[in-house]
Write a protein that holds these residues in place. Sequence first.
Motif, PDB file in Angstrom:
ATOM      1  N   ALA A   1       1.929  -0.408   3.342  1.00 41.17           N
ATOM      2  CA  ALA A   1       3.328  -0.852   3.308  1.00 41.17           C
ATOM      3  C   ALA A   1       3.443  -2.280   2.782  1.00 41.17           C
ATOM      4  N   LEU A   2       2.407  -3.098   2.980  1.00 39.78           N
ATOM      5  CA  LEU A   2       2.443  -4.460   2.443  1.00 39.78           C
ATOM      6  C   LEU A   2       2.595  -4.430   0.918  1.00 39.78           C
ATOM      7  N   PHE A   3       1.947  -3.474   0.263  1.00 44.22           N
ATOM      8  CA  PHE A   3       2.080  -3.327  -1.187  1.00 44.22           C
ATOM      9  C   PHE A   3       3.507  -2.953  -1.582  1.00 44.22           C
ATOM     10  N   ASP A   4       4.180  -2.208  -0.709  1.00 44.53           N
ATOM     11  CA  ASP A   4       5.518  -1.709  -1.027  1.00 44.53           C
ATOM     12  C   ASP A   4       6.638  -2.706  -0.759  1.00 44.53           C
ATOM     13  N   VAL A   5       6.431  -3.635   0.169  1.00 48.35           N
ATOM     14  CA  VAL A   5       7.535  -4.534   0.549  1.00 48.35           C
ATOM     15  C   VAL A   5       7.395  -5.958   0.026  1.00 48.35           C
TER      16      VAL A   5
ATOM     17  N   SER B   1      13.747  -2.885   7.763  1.00 45.53           N
ATOM     18  CA  SER B   1      14.493  -1.693   7.344  1.00 45.53           C
ATOM     19  C   SER B   1      13.812  -0.390   7.743  1.00 45.53           C
ATOM     20  N   GLY B   2      13.241  -0.363   8.927  1.00 40.64           N
ATOM     21  CA  GLY B   2      12.645   0.860   9.431  1.00 40.64           C
ATOM     22  C   GLY B   2      11.304   1.230   8.815  1.00 40.64           C
ATOM     23  N   ILE B   3      10.729   0.357   8.011  1.00 42.70           N
ATOM     24  CA  ILE B   3       9.432   0.629   7.392  1.00 42.70           C
ATOM     25  C   ILE B   3       8.334   0.322   8.406  1.00 42.70           C
ATOM     26  N   GLU B   4       7.469   1.291   8.633  1.00 41.87           N
ATOM     27  CA  GLU B   4       6.384   1.105   9.589  1.00 41.87           C
ATOM     28  C   GLU B   4       5.317   0.174   9.004  1.00 41.87           C
TER      29      GLU B   4
END
Length: 119
Positions: free
Chosen positions: A87-91, A79-82
């Motif tokens: 980001a691993l914590f966020d997804v 979904s466009g997340i770099e």
Amino acid sequence: MPIFLEPDQKFPIVLECDKEKALSVRPTFLAKSQSMRGQRRIATVLDRFTTDKDVTPDQLFDDAVDALFSVLVGWKNMSGIEYSREALFDVLSYSEARELLRLVSYNQHVTIEEKKSSE
């Protein structure tokens, strides 16, 4: 030649919950193949959950993300997340991080047919 010695080798890894999604939208993680040393390091991280009664959730989560970030080289269809360590914590949930670590540890990647159709 042992597979982990091949330069720039990346393997797609897919969470069980995403396997039925179309290849064009399936969230896919790209990982490096692991030698026994890498597998041992991942197993140590995975074992901390059940063996180290003094470890805090923050330590478990940090260890899981650090281990993942050391074996993943990127991702697709997110979904466009770099891709980044943060980001691993966020997804990911903690259980998804553990699932990915298990899959990478055992070098379990998608089949050749899936790989060809995703390129």
